[in-house]
Design an enzyme around this catalytic site. Sequence first.
Site, PDB file in Angstrom:
ATOM      1  N   GLN A   1       0.816  -1.209   0.000  1.00 23.40           N
ATOM      2  CA  GLN A   1       0.000   0.000   0.000  1.00 23.40           C
ATOM      3  C   GLN A   1       0.856   1.268   0.000  1.00 23.40           C
ATOM      4  OE1 GLN A   1      -2.963  -1.679   3.294  1.00 23.40           O
ATOM      5  NE2 GLN A   1      -3.678   0.254   2.454  1.00 23.40           N
ATOM      6  N   HIS A   2       0.212   2.374  -0.320  1.00 29.15           N
ATOM      7  CA  HIS A   2       0.689   3.742  -0.093  1.00 29.15           C
ATOM      8  C   HIS A   2       1.766   4.251  -1.048  1.00 29.15           C
ATOM      9  CE1 HIS A   2      -1.498   3.461   3.644  1.00 29.15           C
ATOM     10  NE2 HIS A   2      -0.641   2.627   4.199  1.00 29.15           N
TER      11      HIS A   2
ATOM     12  N   ASP B   1      -2.117  -4.930  -0.156  1.00 28.88           N
ATOM     13  CA  ASP B   1      -1.690  -6.218   0.383  1.00 28.88           C
ATOM     14  C   ASP B   1      -2.512  -6.676   1.575  1.00 28.88           C
ATOM     15  OD1 ASP B   1      -0.621  -4.211   1.989  1.00 28.88           O
ATOM     16  OD2 ASP B   1       1.447  -4.931   1.866  1.00 28.88           O
TER      17      ASP B   1
END
Length: 456
Positions: free
Chosen positions: A71-72, A225
């Site tokens: 992520q991110h 994820d």
Amino acid sequence: MTLVAGVDSSTQSCKVVIRDAESGALVREGRAPHPDGTEVHPDHWWSALQSAIEQAGGLADVAAVSVGAQQHGMVCLDEDGEVVRPALLWNDTRSAGAAADLVAELGGPKVWAEAVGSVPVASFTVTKLRWLARNEPDNARRTRSVCLPHDWLTWRLAGRPGTITTDRGDASGTGYWSPATGEYRTDLLELAMGRVPELPRVLGPAEQAGTAEQGGALLAPGTGDNMAAALGVGMRPGDVVVSIGTSGTAFAVAEAPSADPSGAVAGFADATGHYLPLVCTLNAARVLDAAARMLRVTPQELSDLALRAPAGADGLVLVPYLEGERTPNRPDATGSLHGLRLGNSTPEHLARAAVEGMLCGLADALDALGLEPRRVLLIGGGARSEAVRRIAPTVFGRPVLVPTPGEYVADGAAKQAAWLLSGEPEPPVWDTGATERYEADPTSGLRERYHEAAQE
């Protein structure tokens, strides 16, 4: 047999599993490493994906593919679709100051939590975009569109079409998409970057993202994820999952969006149309890796050493903030060892303190969710350690269930691909194997000593 492929493009590597769409049975798999570092050019992810696909026997006979990924991560593309600069990953803490500024500029943590379900810290994409605008203005000006790792890989698999797509789960980790309203908060993006770049179209849980350029497989929306892991492990209402990977997470599936003004709980969406309140720590399995390096032992030997030491390590406490920390939000913190005495200056005690320290951080994450879980499921690479399995209930103060080890992110992505093919309202139910139950009495005073040490 109809086959589906699931991808896990994690911080450290890329895994591909090929499974039977109906039963979930594993047919073949492959993997390839990613480079180290907290910023990585996305081309490395693409190369690793191609290598993992090749090792898994290719996708020629696969009907659908889904990508789960870390992520991110901030992926910036120019007007030609080329990468502007290496992607800043979730564990890059250089945007900590930007996060603090953004929180203050909007009016405080409560306003952020109400807007997007989470209070941004350095991990979130929105803070990285503020860092970019402030520190690399030329790159910021070149940026026409912004997407996430899984978005970019799905787009590449589709042959770089005109539209990039994402899903609710991954979008909810940006800091500029609201799980409660299902819409982008472009005002927050403008606050961070000074303008609003093009953003991916947010797909529904089983909506088609496109068609693979090579082979023609259908592309599922993919997801972050943690959302993929929830699918892969077969989470049920009342379950809490504690995942020990590069990061550590504790999360649950919820029917309503959450908004924690303290910032401890990130109010994410999941990959099924529900919500995924989640608490994340930066320091998890790599704490064990670091301890093994210091002791010059293998992971298995570290586990054996830890189990030979007494519970509580005779007062030796490791605070595992080796890469700063996200929960609590201390991006500049460092790790520390407390209570060192002649009697506990042994490899066994240090190994035990490393396992207990890592688990104490995860126990705080579990507590922060504010739930009384029906089951606590322990997954991730760190859960393969026998010491972690046996010590976890002594730290968490409750039994833990450890499912059969698997690639839960890749498996969840494969399940999403099968869901796309089925056209059913719910994802398929696959047999995830037996779970092993671990029980033990809580270690008296351990978490109190940990909290005291962590405040120093």
